[in-house]
Design a protein around this motif. Structure first.
Motif, short mmCIF file in Angstrom:
data_model
loop_
_atom_site.label_atom_id
_atom_site.label_comp_id
_atom_site.label_asym_id
_atom_site.label_seq_id
_atom_site.Cartn_x
_atom_site.Cartn_y
_atom_site.Cartn_z
N LEU A 1 0.83 -1.21 0.00
CA LEU A 1 0.00 0.00 0.00
C LEU A 1 0.86 1.26 0.00
N LYS B 1 1.06 4.21 -2.99
CA LYS B 1 0.82 5.62 -2.69
C LYS B 1 2.03 6.47 -3.05
N SER B 2 3.22 6.00 -2.71
CA SER B 2 4.43 6.76 -3.01
C SER B 2 4.68 6.82 -4.51
N TRP C 1 2.39 6.82 -6.79
CA TRP C 1 1.42 7.79 -7.31
C TRP C 1 1.99 9.20 -7.22
N LYS C 2 2.60 9.53 -6.10
CA LYS C 2 3.19 10.86 -5.95
C LYS C 2 4.39 11.04 -6.88
N ASN D 1 9.33 10.34 0.46
CA ASN D 1 8.56 9.65 -0.58
C ASN D 1 9.42 8.65 -1.34
N ARG E 1 5.13 6.23 7.91
CA ARG E 1 3.82 6.06 7.30
C ARG E 1 3.43 4.59 7.28
N ASP F 1 6.05 14.83 2.98
CA ASP F 1 4.68 14.35 3.11
C ASP F 1 3.72 15.44 3.54
N ASP G 1 -0.34 15.55 2.75
CA ASP G 1 -1.36 14.65 3.26
C ASP G 1 -2.46 15.40 3.96
N ARG H 1 -1.42 15.32 -4.11
CA ARG H 1 -0.30 14.55 -4.59
C ARG H 1 1.05 15.05 -4.13
#
Length: 1283
Positions: free
Chosen positions: A93, A97-98, A100-101, A252, A444, A1260, A1263, A1271
């Motif tokens: 997960l 998420k990372s 995506w960024k 990230n 995270r 981060d 968030d 993003r």
């Protein structure tokens, strides 16, 4: 009484008229009850989910034990594979998420040394977790497996001791940390002694025990980053300091690398161990159905409960329910797991002993006969077999011996107490009101197999001194400028905003010599405040300005003596200041609690008037003159440029402007809730609240429901999936740094030079300002907990004129944003191409609204009169075509009167059709018809949405008016707006310009036509005003609540350069002509608040002269240019109207053609009855209609998901606010008395509002928890424009 000075002026006149000061609209009892229920549910969820996560993980380990029989020996690799999945699920997960960024180029690359150190520790941690859970724990007993997970706190306890010993101050938790370390080491010793001395010749067991201790120790390295900051701060190591900063800024990319490493190492350990243990992976593909179902349920529950428990734990911390909803449930979950596994073992053993009728049997005999004597083919209930499997893990020990039980219990208790003491500091953790996740938890990542340990040990560790409150890091104070634009408001409207400002002054008093986290300064910009008086000394202020000064005096006296009794000496209103200025004049009020209020009276002959130019005036005055100028002066004096630049950027970020209208009514809590959003996330440039329209009558009732739907669905969807496109000018908070950014404030001063500019810039200035912010990369948010109230149009004509401005400007700004989607998605962190496609679909739906309504009316005619759909469509299209055709040749007022008549007819038609649809459902015995499906789904959807907003559930009652008004609002109003697009006058709250003009309008009786028009207007009216959800225009939009007694000629459509058409609104007797100056005029209003004349500072005087010369000179009247622009606006209107109605005509033509071809082109849908059973018949839907319905359903689903997501985080914010902000006078007094020793029932809370700005460059920072698809990180100090 000794003398009469202590009595009121008139002893017989002691009764007072006191307006509502406290918040009477918010149901605080309901809110508090909701907060209690929410916290209780969160605590229950955290406890239950932690219990499920740990219990299922331990079940997987138990099933992988060699001697257990629920899962046969050859199928053990399946259990081990599931254990591996539980370990790497969170890494997967985090990787997604990372990644995506990273795809949006928002990640910073760390240096090689940082990568090497982080990957080294991650390798150790992953190896330790895999060795402990996959290799060692399947060979240990169930009690040890439950408690050895707590031993991973060993290194954390050691690092706590180190950091606290190296700190330069006494701390509170050094002794608990030392005790925790000793207890965990004692647990290791007892565990080793118990297992090794049991059989010293059993090398295999010694290996398992050694691997368990080694694996748990390696796993304890997982939280080393939690102490890196303190260690680097206390040491002089440059490397450690660089390592800490790099891990924060490049988190990230490090997450991507560490996630891949964790997955690879876990897979390698798992892949190597299975063959070494003489097991075969091939069995994974051939597991029997019973075992497959069992394993799938266990791993599914484990994965889902771990994710949800992590999320609810975050919620608990953000709600400031740290103790009851986070720490306590997690510790209780551990004890519950022990009970869940141990108690059934004891119960089954005792039941078996009782079943032997006196025959004695010890635990070893029970294991031999019952536990290990089972067959390999097990059937029946799974639970008894799982209990016996757990019992088998204890058979290695002799549980009948007190020594073995004591040693096992001692190790278990030592480990658990060690964890409790190592996390004791969390009970006293200081939190801000809204705590960012990266500031609350170091990593995270959560650990699926060590859930409660990872959540507790991952929580931020601080050095807790004996005087912790003094050591809590203070936040940078923020400065909030309240800026209200005012024109010709009524007494009640002025009273609303003045009371709101004084209420805020009372809520946040300003005391000399004391600093506050939030400072307020109020400004009112009064447009067109002067008038010429024949024979007077210059220009005088008009009656509205006089009324405002009288209201200021009245409200000042109320707040000054609000707590005084009848026999207490009443304080007199102190003297205030009045000044002449280059733009007119100002009155400076020093409010009772120390904050200032300045009223700027603008003379339109000296400075440009209207709302946008008032905004330009206060932006340059407050941000340019008050904020920026002082730093340039310091630079001229020789101060260091770099330091000044940092201070300047910091002040810009901490300076906010609260935009208000002249009738906005708000509570201080609403302002604080908006401030929270900007203080928490540095990249938020603006935030708006929930606007509630007020007033009475059917027009207001329609708007109440319309506003509700707009905020419930549209605003929340924009906030969650992308970014709010419009922050209403009646109640919005803007960040100074965002307004002062490139291409924002400067471009906002641009005069309209093209026809489209008048529509996009001047008709919806608040939306255009937000468009500039969005293009520059700033985020605009919506806070549903921040309520503001403003008057809504009660008159049909004013309502249509208001929406005539909003509609075209909304489309123009959205089309502008959609047209630069690629650039926007690159610059703005909150906007993606998918989100802009959603806006494109919404724009298309609004364009096709008239034809959609026509199709709905045609369907209604088909149902009502049972005529052919094609004929019904032809009939339905005739009235709109006629209305469109005649509108080009009729005056605006005549168009509105025709629209009013048609609206009533369509409303009755909608009511009759609704009754008819209900009747048809009853006679045909089915719910599945297009009309019934649409009607029922719409009603159910709105009712359920209202239930999600319990404070506003009563607004559902207005849904009926909203539904029957759909033809008027979405068809007739659209036609009126398009046809009158060239009329860019304000259209509302306009007064007669001169006495002569007024006199000419009075002469002559009304004609019959005028009487009919007046009657129709009065049928729909009683007038006040406001704005809608997006284009909340200025206070200039409202008209006084008085009927027009004269019939002045209707004004022709005109452009905004020409002076606005005006209506007579004030029927008070004319004031006698005054020969005094405006200063003397205001000074003579009352002796209760004397106005002492003062002079403006020379530098400030010159600033206003320069500002006026550059941006705000009154526009000269140029008849030729006005005529050219009038023609340009008319041409633009013709072009846009042609395209607009051609699109609608195309949609209707396609639908009409498909209806003619319905025998060959259709979609067949089965017809069902009330019991949802097939009736044997079919319903035929044309493809275009089906696609339209599908698009509508998708939009509704998207908005509904956004609404749910937004509601959750609104509740979190509101609950946190209730715990950290006084909402009543009593609560405020209590908190002032105990300010130095404040403890709520969950955590020790600093009365600050959000996270520190110093960490804004963290990787981060993006968030924003209620922003689903944000993003990239926020803009830190000095980051400049994001291009």
């Amino acid at each position: 009484m000794d003398d009469g000075s202590n009595l009121p002026k008139k002893s017989w006149d002691t009764c007072r008229e006191v307006p509502a000061i406290e918040d009477e609209r918010t149901p605080w009892k309901l809110v508090k009850l909701l907060a209690i229920i929410s916290k209780s549910l969160v605590a229950l969820f955290v406890f239950g989910l932690a219990l499920c996560s740990k219990a299922t993980f331990l079940l997987l380990i138990t099933l992988s034990n060699e001697g257990t029989k629920t899962l046969p020996k050859e199928q053990k690799p399946v259990a081990l594979l599931c254990i591996g999945c539980a370990l790497v699920a969170s890494s997967v997960l985090l990787f997604l998420k990372s990644l995506w960024k990273a795809c949006y180029k928002t990640s910073k690359l760390p240096n090689k040394k940082t990568i090497a150190v982080v990957l080294f520790f991650e390798f150790l941690v992953t190896m330790g977790a895999a060795i402990l859970t996959i290799i060692a724990m399947p060979h240990l007993d169930i009690v040890t497996n439950i408690t050895i997970l707590s031993s991973v706190a060993v290194l954390s306890a050691l690092l706590q001791v180190v950091t606290q010993c190296t700190a330069k101050e006494r701390n509170r938790f050094l002794l608990p940390s030392i005790t925790a370390l000793i207890l965990i080491l004692l647990g290791y010793a007892l565990f080793l002694y118990l297992y090794i001395t049991k059989d010293t010749t059993d090398t295999q067991t010694i290996i398992w025990v050694g691997l368990a201790v080694g694996g748990s120790f390696l796993m304890s390295f997982n939280w080393w980053e939690n102490y890196l900051k303190l260690i680097s701060y206390n040491s002089s190591s440059v490397f450690l300091d660089s390592l800490y900063r790099d891990t924060r800024k490049c988190q990230n990319m490090l997450n991507i690398l560490t996630s891949l490493l964790r997955i690879a190492v876990t897979a390698a350990v798992l892949g190597a161990y299975v063959p070494l243990a003489e097991m075969d992976w091939a069995i994974v593909t051939s597991i029997p159905r019973r075992e497959t179902r069992l394993i799938a349920i266990i791993i599914g529950v484990q994965l889902i409960s771990s994710v949800l428990c992590h999320w609810f734990s975050l919620v608990a911390c953000k709600m400031h329910a740290l103790r009851r909803c986070f720490i306590l449930p997690l510790h209780l979950a551990f004890l519950a797991v022990v009970v869940l596994f141990v108690v059934p073992v004891i119960v089954y053993y005792q039941d078996y002993r009782l079943s032997l009728n006196g025959t004695t049997i010890d635990f070893a005999g029970y294991c031999k006969e019952v536990v290990d004597g089972r067959g390999s083919n097990l059937t029946g209930d799974v639970f008894p077999n799982l209990v016996l499997d757990a019992t088998h893990t204890l058979c290695f020990l002799d549980m009948s011996k007190t020594f073995d039980i004591g040693m096992l219990t001692g190790a278990a208790v030592s480990w658990w107490l060690g964890l409790v003491l190592a996390t004791l500091h969390i009970w006293f953790l200081s939190l801000y009101r809204i705590q960012r996740s990266q500031d609350l938890f170091t990593r995270r990542l959560y650990e699926g197999g060590f859930l409660e340990q990872s959540l507790l040990l991952n929580t931020r560790f601080d050095i807790q001194t004996t005087e912790k409150r003094k050591q809590f890091k203070p936040l940078d104070p923020v400065k909030v400028f309240l800026c209200a634009t005012m024109w010709h408001e009524t007494y009640e409207e002025m009273m609303n905003i003045i009371i709101s400002i004084f209420r805020l002054d009372k809520y946040r008093p300003k005391t000399e010599g004391e600093t506050s986290n939030v400072n307020f300064e109020s400004h009112i910009y009064f447009d067109d405040a002067f008038k010429s008086v024949p024979g007077g000394q210059g220009r005088n202020v008009n009656e509205y300005a006089e009324m405002l000064v009288n209201i200021l005096r009245e409200v000042y006296g109320i707040f000054l003596n609000i707590d005084k009794g009848h026999f207490t000496k009443q304080h007199q209103v102190p003297d205030q200041k009045i000044l002449k200025t280059p733009y007119g004049g100002r009155v400076v009020i020093n409010m009772p609690y120390g904050n200032s209020l300045t009223v700027h009276f603008k003379d339109k002959t000296l400075i440009r008037h209207k709302k946008r130019w008032s905004q330009v005036m206060y932006l340059y005055y407050l941000l340019g003159w008050k904020v920026a100028t002082k730093y340039f002066k310091k630079l001229e004096k020789g101060q260091v440029e770099e330091e000044l630049r940092k201070e300047f950027e910091k002040e810009k970020h901490n300076t906010y402007i609260l935009a208000l209208d002249g009738d906005t009514d708000f509570q201080p809590a609403a302002v604080m809730l908006l401030i929270d959003r900007l203080k928490l996330y540095p990249r938020v440039g603006a935030a708006c609240g929930r606007i509630h329209p007020t007033g009475t009558g059917p027009i207001v009732w329609y708007q109440k429901f319309e506003y509700a739907v707009g905020h419930w669905l549209h605003k929340t969807a924009e906030h969650v999936f992308g970014c709010v496109l419009c922050s209403p000018g009646c109640f919005s908070l803007f960040r100074g740094a965002a307004l002062m950014d490139d291409n924002v404030m400067k471009r906002y001063t641009m005069k309209s030079a093209k026809a489209i500019h008048y529509i996009q810039y001047d008709q919806g200035e608040d939306r255009w300002l937000c468009t500039l912010l969005l293009k520059q990369g700033w985020r605009v948010e919506y806070n549903a907990a921040s309520d503001a109230y403003t008057n809504a149009p009660e008159d049909f004509k004013e309502f249509y004129n208001q929406r005539r401005r909003w509609g075209p400007s909304t489309m123009a700004n959205i089309a502008d944003l959609v047209g630069c989607t690629t650039m926007l998605s690159k610059r703005n962190t909150s906007i993606s191409k998918a989100y802009m496609f959603y806006q494109l679909v919404s724009l298309a739906a609004s364009i096709l609204a008239p034809s959609t309504v026509i199709l709905m009316i045609a369907g209604s005619l088909t149902v009502l009169f049972e005529i052919h759909p094609s004929s019904a469509l032809v009939i339905a299209v005739i009235p709109p075509i006629i209305f469109l055709s005649v509108s080009f040749n009729l005056k605006a007022d005549t168009q509105i009167n025709i629209a009013a008549i048609l609206s009533v007819i369509y409303a009755f038609l909608m009511m009759v059709v609704g009754i008819s649809i209900a009747g048809n459902m009853a006679t045909e015995g089915t719910l599945l018809t297009p009309s019934s499906i649409f009607l029922l789904s719409l009603v159910i959807f709105y009712v359920f949405t209202a239930l999600m907003h319990p404070q506003e559930i009563g607004l559902v009652c207005y849904g009926f008016i909203y539904l029957i008004s759909i033809p008027s609002a979405y068809m007739l109003l659209s036609i009126y707006s398009m046809v009158n697009m060239n009329n860019v006058s304000w259209g509302t709250r306009e007064t007669a310009p001169a006495a002569g003009a007024a006199a000419s309008g009075v002469a002559g009786p009304q004609t019959k036509t005028q009487k009919v028009k007046s009657s129709i207007s009065r049928f729909f009216s009683q007038s006040k005003c406001c704005r809608r959800l997006c284009h909340t225009g200025s206070a200039e939009e409202r008209v006084l609540n008085q009927d027009v007694q004269t019939a002045a000629p209707e004004p022709q459509p005109e452009n905004s350069i020409v002076e606005d058409a005006r209506m007579h609104v004030d029927q008070r007797p004319a004031l006698p002509i005054s020969h005094q100056s405006w200063v003397t005029q205001l000074q003579s209003l009352s002796d209760e608040m004397r106005l002492e004349e003062d002079e403006l500072n020379e530098e400030e005087d010159q600033f206003f002269r320069d500002l006026t010369a550059k941006y705000l000179e009154p526009l000269p009247e140029d008849k030729k240019k006005q005529q050219e622009m009038t023609e340009a606006l008319r041409n633009l209107r013709n072009k846009i109207t042609f395209v607009y109605f051609i699109c609608n005509a195309f949609w209707l033509t396609v639908t009409f053609t498909l209806q003619l071809l319905e025998t060959s082109i259709f979609i067949q849908v089965p017809k069902i009855d009330y019991n949802l059973e097939f009736t044997g018949e079919y319903i035929f839907i044309d493809p275009v209609g089906f696609m339209f319905i599908l698009s509508f359903v998708l939009l509704v689903i998207i908005q509904f998901i956004g609404m749910l997501f937004h509601r959750i985080y609104t509740l979190i914010h509101y609950v946190a606010f209730l715990d950290t902000e006084p909402i009543s006078k009593k609560q405020e007094e209590e908190e002032q008395q105990t300010f130095k020793k404040v403890k709520d029932d969950e955590s020790e809370v600093k009365y600050e509002d959000s996270g520190s700005f110093d960490d804004s460059d963290d990787d981060d920072d993006d968030d924003s928890d209620d922003d689903m698809f944000s993003r990239v990180p926020g803009r830190g100090i000095g980051s400049g424009t994001m291009v």
